[in-house]
Design a protein around this motif. Structure first.
Motif, PDB file in Angstrom:
ATOM      1  N   SER A  94       0.852  -1.191   0.000  1.00 42.62           N
ATOM      2  CA  SER A  94       0.000   0.000   0.000  1.00 42.62           C
ATOM      3  C   SER A  94       0.889   1.242   0.000  1.00 42.62           C
ATOM      4  O   SER A  94       2.073   1.180   0.349  1.00 42.62           O
ATOM      5  N   PRO A  95       0.364   2.414  -0.395  1.00 40.56           N
ATOM      6  CA  PRO A  95       1.202   3.610  -0.543  1.00 40.56           C
ATOM      7  C   PRO A  95       1.950   4.020   0.716  1.00 40.56           C
ATOM      8  O   PRO A  95       3.027   4.613   0.621  1.00 40.56           O
ATOM      9  N   THR A  96       1.401   3.715   1.895  1.00 41.06           N
ATOM     10  CA  THR A  96       2.051   4.153   3.129  1.00 41.06           C
ATOM     11  C   THR A  96       2.899   3.068   3.791  1.00 41.06           C
ATOM     12  O   THR A  96       3.527   3.314   4.814  1.00 41.06           O
ATOM     13  N   ALA A  97       2.928   1.860   3.214  1.00 36.90           N
ATOM     14  CA  ALA A  97       3.575   0.731   3.891  1.00 36.90           C
ATOM     15  C   ALA A  97       5.074   0.946   4.062  1.00 36.90           C
ATOM     16  O   ALA A  97       5.628   0.670   5.128  1.00 36.90           O
ATOM     17  N   LEU A  98       5.752   1.440   3.019  1.00 38.38           N
ATOM     18  CA  LEU A  98       7.201   1.632   3.132  1.00 38.38           C
ATOM     19  C   LEU A  98       7.533   2.670   4.187  1.00 38.38           C
ATOM     20  O   LEU A  98       8.439   2.474   5.005  1.00 38.38           O
ATOM     21  N   ALA A  99       6.806   3.779   4.194  1.00 37.38           N
ATOM     22  CA  ALA A  99       7.066   4.827   5.188  1.00 37.38           C
ATOM     23  C   ALA A  99       6.835   4.299   6.595  1.00 37.38           C
ATOM     24  O   ALA A  99       7.621   4.589   7.519  1.00 37.38           O
ATOM     25  N   ASP A 100       5.784   3.499   6.790  1.00 40.79           N
ATOM     26  CA  ASP A 100       5.517   2.933   8.114  1.00 40.79           C
ATOM     27  C   ASP A 100       6.609   1.955   8.524  1.00 40.79           C
ATOM     28  O   ASP A 100       7.029   1.924   9.694  1.00 40.79           O
ATOM     29  N   THR A 189      -0.841  -2.004   4.883  1.00 40.66           N
ATOM     30  CA  THR A 189      -1.133  -3.338   4.369  1.00 40.66           C
ATOM     31  C   THR A 189      -0.265  -3.674   3.162  1.00 40.66           C
ATOM     32  O   THR A 189       0.338  -2.812   2.531  1.00 40.66           O
ATOM     33  N   PHE A 190      -0.200  -4.966   2.890  1.00 39.54           N
ATOM     34  CA  PHE A 190       0.307  -5.443   1.615  1.00 39.54           C
ATOM     35  C   PHE A 190      -0.635  -6.529   1.128  1.00 39.54           C
ATOM     36  O   PHE A 190      -1.328  -7.171   1.913  1.00 39.54           O
ATOM     37  N   GLU A 191      -0.660  -6.699  -0.173  1.00 38.01           N
ATOM     38  CA  GLU A 191      -1.628  -7.615  -0.767  1.00 38.01           C
ATOM     39  C   GLU A 191      -0.942  -8.857  -1.304  1.00 38.01           C
ATOM     40  O   GLU A 191       0.064  -8.772  -2.015  1.00 38.01           O
ATOM     41  N   VAL A 192      -1.488 -10.002  -0.941  1.00 40.68           N
ATOM     42  CA  VAL A 192      -1.022 -11.287  -1.446  1.00 40.68           C
ATOM     43  C   VAL A 192      -2.080 -11.830  -2.395  1.00 40.68           C
ATOM     44  O   VAL A 192      -3.240 -12.015  -1.998  1.00 40.68           O
ATOM     45  N   GLN A 193      -1.696 -12.060  -3.641  1.00 41.73           N
ATOM     46  CA  GLN A 193      -2.591 -12.707  -4.597  1.00 41.73           C
ATOM     47  C   GLN A 193      -2.559 -14.207  -4.325  1.00 41.73           C
ATOM     48  O   GLN A 193      -1.563 -14.875  -4.561  1.00 41.73           O
ATOM     49  N   VAL A 194      -3.651 -14.724  -3.791  1.00 44.27           N
ATOM     50  CA  VAL A 194      -3.666 -16.139  -3.420  1.00 44.27           C
ATOM     51  C   VAL A 194      -3.848 -17.002  -4.663  1.00 44.27           C
ATOM     52  O   VAL A 194      -4.323 -16.526  -5.703  1.00 44.27           O
TER      53      VAL A 194
END
Length: 281
Positions: A94-100, A189-194
């Protein structure tokens, strides 16, 4: 004008990921942070190297050997900044994941961190959706997750081991090096394509089962960590889920069936075989 100092190094091992790595790198670009990004393409026979090279400022290693462990170690050797983030090529942040992540890992403490996982199940068959309905409720995912495709280490955390050992489950290896109070799950968040099909799900779980067995059996003599199996905790969590929410019983049965089949196949699998989900690529 000199480029800005990178806030972190991101290491991406990639084996024939031409169809998905663009999405991964775009999510890093969208973070807006100055990053040192190293794509360790290993044994690729597709256009992974070309796709990754099309992104400005990305260092691309074209390694002949198809080995994730070798790619991780080569990427580490080429990286120049801390903290370190290790990212699978099929993961979108997600756009904020790296900063977090960078904020959480900007510390003198030995810390491992990961965003919260989101399983993309819309395109999956019912058994796959049922499996992940249960999987997302397990303590490993809800409370202790550092892995499933992305994790970060502070400078002191990365110092806990010298090189990634020759183990299949690098994320589980890293997680076991850190006590619960040294693991941070950031709010992004990050997204996992199951996997979309049951057969592809089983292939992925065979790989996980092989990695878990290998880690419990071998661990790493140079690392400090608990590499014992966690089967007992999972069984307790499954029983508690059925007791508190009886309607989940069919999904729990699917989860158990997939897990048992995967473990049986893992015992028979060839040592060098690599099971992979082809349905999302």
């Amino acid at each position: 004008m000199r480029p800005p100092t990178p806030r972190a190094s991101v290491i991406i091992p990639a084996h024939n990921e031409a169809r998905v790595i663009h999405r991964c790198l775009q999510s890093l670009e969208d973070s807006g942070l100055p990053l040192d990004i190293v794509v360790a393409a290993n044994g690729c026979t597709d256009s992974t190297v070309e796709v990754a090279s099309s992104f400005a400022g990305v260092t691309v290693l074209d390694l002949p050997e198809p080995s994730k462990v070798a790619a991780l170690n080569s990427g580490d050797a080429a990286a120049v900044a801390y903290p370190r983030v290790y990212l699978d090529a099929d993961i979108s942040l997600s756009p904020t994941a790296l900063a977090d992540l960078v904020r959480a890992l900007d510390t003198d403490r030995a810390i491992a961190a990961a965003p919260q996982v989101r399983f993309a199940t819309d395109a999956a068959s019912w058994p796959v959706r049922a499996f992940y309905d249960v999987f997302r409720e397990l303590p490993y995912v809800r409370d202790q997750l550092v892995g499933l495709g992305v994790y970060g280490l502070s400078r002191s955390g990365r110092a806990r081991f010298e090189r990634f050992p020759a183990l299949t489950s690098d994320d589980l290896f890293v997680q076991r090096l850190f006590a619960p109070d040294e693991r941070i799950v950031v709010p992004s968040t990050f997204e996992v394509q199951v996997p979309r099909t049951l057969s592809n799900l089983i292939a992925v779980r065979v790989r996980v089962a092989k990695g878990n067995r290998q880690l419990a059996r071998e661990g790493d003599d140079s690392a400090r960590g608990d590499f014992s199996p966690s089967t007992g905790g999972t069984a307790t969590a499954l029983l508690g889920l059925v007791r508190s929410r009886p309607t989940t019983t069919p999904s729990v049965l699917v989860y158990l069936a997939v897990t048992l089949v995967a473990r049986a196949r893992a015992q028979r699998a060839k040592a060098g075989a690599w099971e992979r989900d082809a349905s999302t690529r």
